[in-house]
Design an enzyme around this catalytic site. Sequence first.
Site, PDB file in Angstrom:
ATOM      1  N   LYS A   1     -25.489 -22.721 -13.666  1.00 11.62           N
ATOM      2  CA  LYS A   1     -25.070 -22.480 -14.915  1.00 11.62           C
ATOM      3  C   LYS A   1     -24.919 -23.575 -15.906  1.00 11.62           C
ATOM      4  O   LYS A   1     -25.037 -24.719 -15.438  1.00 11.62           O
ATOM      5  CB  LYS A   1     -23.721 -22.074 -15.084  1.00 11.62           C
ATOM      6  CG  LYS A   1     -23.084 -21.177 -15.798  1.00 11.62           C
ATOM      7  CD  LYS A   1     -23.370 -19.740 -15.568  1.00 11.62           C
ATOM      8  CE  LYS A   1     -22.683 -18.727 -16.408  1.00 11.62           C
ATOM      9  NZ  LYS A   1     -23.012 -17.237 -16.256  1.00 11.62           N
TER      10      LYS A   1
ATOM     11  N   GLY B   1     -13.159   0.161 -20.741  1.00  9.21           N
ATOM     12  CA  GLY B   1     -14.167  -0.576 -21.627  1.00  9.21           C
ATOM     13  C   GLY B   1     -15.624   0.356 -21.730  1.00  9.21           C
ATOM     14  O   GLY B   1     -16.277   0.195 -20.615  1.00  9.21           O
ATOM     15  N   VAL B   2     -15.949   0.894 -22.802  1.00  8.24           N
ATOM     16  CA  VAL B   2     -17.186   1.676 -22.650  1.00  8.24           C
ATOM     17  C   VAL B   2     -18.307   1.061 -23.657  1.00  8.24           C
ATOM     18  O   VAL B   2     -18.552   1.635 -24.546  1.00  8.24           O
ATOM     19  CB  VAL B   2     -17.109   3.297 -22.958  1.00  8.24           C
ATOM     20  CG1 VAL B   2     -16.517   3.765 -21.953  1.00  8.24           C
ATOM     21  CG2 VAL B   2     -16.100   3.358 -24.181  1.00  8.24           C
ATOM     22  N   GLY B   3     -18.527  -0.367 -23.369  1.00  5.94           N
ATOM     23  CA  GLY B   3     -19.809  -0.847 -24.004  1.00  5.94           C
ATOM     24  C   GLY B   3     -20.932  -0.653 -23.267  1.00  5.94           C
ATOM     25  O   GLY B   3     -21.159   0.390 -22.720  1.00  5.94           O
ATOM     26  N   HIS B   4     -21.801  -1.448 -23.142  1.00  2.00           N
ATOM     27  CA  HIS B   4     -23.214  -1.491 -22.960  1.00  2.00           C
ATOM     28  C   HIS B   4     -23.471  -1.034 -21.454  1.00  2.00           C
ATOM     29  O   HIS B   4     -24.097  -0.063 -21.151  1.00  2.00           O
ATOM     30  CB  HIS B   4     -23.757  -2.877 -22.574  1.00  2.00           C
ATOM     31  CG  HIS B   4     -24.262  -3.333 -24.201  1.00  2.00           C
ATOM     32  ND1 HIS B   4     -23.457  -4.184 -24.901  1.00  2.00           N
ATOM     33  CD2 HIS B   4     -25.395  -3.266 -24.974  1.00  2.00           C
ATOM     34  CE1 HIS B   4     -23.883  -4.524 -25.927  1.00  2.00           C
ATOM     35  NE2 HIS B   4     -25.243  -3.606 -26.050  1.00  2.00           N
ATOM     36  N   VAL B   5     -22.234  -1.520 -20.618  1.00  6.01           N
ATOM     37  CA  VAL B   5     -22.227  -0.968 -18.982  1.00  6.01           C
ATOM     38  C   VAL B   5     -21.620   0.142 -18.776  1.00  6.01           C
ATOM     39  O   VAL B   5     -22.015   1.207 -18.271  1.00  6.01           O
ATOM     40  CB  VAL B   5     -22.071  -2.099 -18.190  1.00  6.01           C
ATOM     41  CG1 VAL B   5     -21.903  -1.700 -16.510  1.00  6.01           C
ATOM     42  CG2 VAL B   5     -22.698  -3.402 -18.065  1.00  6.01           C
TER      43      VAL B   5
END
Length: 365
Positions: free
Chosen positions: A90, A190-194
């Site tokens: 990282k 959470g209904v974002g990209h994933v």
Amino acid sequence: MLTANETKIASGPLSQMSQFDHEQVVFCNDNATGLRSIIAIHNTTLGPALGGTRMWAYASENDALTDVLRLSRGMTYKAAVTGLNLGGGKAVIIGDARKDKNEAMMRRFGKFVDSLGGKYITAEDVGINTKDMEYVHMETKHVSGIPPALGGSGDPSPVTARGVYMGMKAAAKEMWGNDSLNGKKVAVQGVGHVGSVLVDFLVKEGAKVWICDIYEDRLAAVKNTNPSVEIVNGDQLFELDMDIYAPCALGATVNDDTLSRLKCAIICGAANNQLADENVHGKIVMEKGIIYAPDYVVNAGGLINVYSEVVGFGRDYALSLADKIYDNTAAVFAMARAEKMPTYMAANRMAEQRIAAMANLRTRR
Ligand code: NAD
């Protein structure tokens, strides 16, 4: 007894590295561009250390070091448990991503990555976008997550969502003896990209789905595609009579407060670091009889996607690897059951066992 000077050395960077057996940490500075960065390579037994670059206005250099050491170690475990031939690494860039970033800085960072000769492969993380990766790519080929137009693998979220869905089915099988999600009540935070793609899978299989998000437009978009879903606000979420809680927004949502309210049989979602404190909340979850699908096991689709870029395979194969998250998750549950240990601990043990086995292999002819 340690002298004052020796105490300072004991808490210095090398001691912090040895605590979790990090291989190498590279401090990068460039006054001309303002770049101040740390690259951490945790373990390269399985392959080159892959992990994103995070840009963050850390309060101190030590906070930046602690974060990069923690995150790089997490990448080793995620790659190992997923069966990928990657190590864990990282990078962090210290600064405000909205103000301090520029082309020269990112290209200088790319040169530092290049100087490691492929031992570390970088990618996007918080504060870094595809355009930044394009700059990094101008200086090194050791980068993944570049734009599709440049040969990149594109948005990882559908692959991640597929893996989370598969992990959820494995958890259902473990809990109810049947992996069907038909009729199961699932709350997706959470209904974002994933999260939005996960909802598509769930609705298609006949689950009853609640969604919550902090943005009205996200909720409206998901409701528009899947009219059967029900919108709830954040406070209500933990009061629902649900079968499955799917955290797909933030970390640390499985904590003292939520665990006192949560009524679910399974926790399985995409968010990283869902357990506020692994040792504490991983154990409480087990004692409550809830099956926790370890976050880094089920959300490995994103890593699979960047791995596809490194190795050179397409989206279909990436999705087929994401499907294998079902078996991986089931293997973690089986170990946890056999050893009577929390599932997060079983996942860590599986990762460590694979690394040890492959390290052993390397010494053989
Ligand atoms: P995203 O930013 O697209 O979606 C997150 C959603 O959560 C947003 O719509 C946001 O409005 C919502 N949100 C934020 N705070 C909230 C709150 N308090 N309550 C309810 N909703 C809230 O992110 P994403 O790419 O969908 O990723 C979701 C999670 O999964 C993140 O934790 C991410 O680190 C993790 N993850 C993502 C991937 C990937 O491929 N995108 C891979 C591995 C892990």
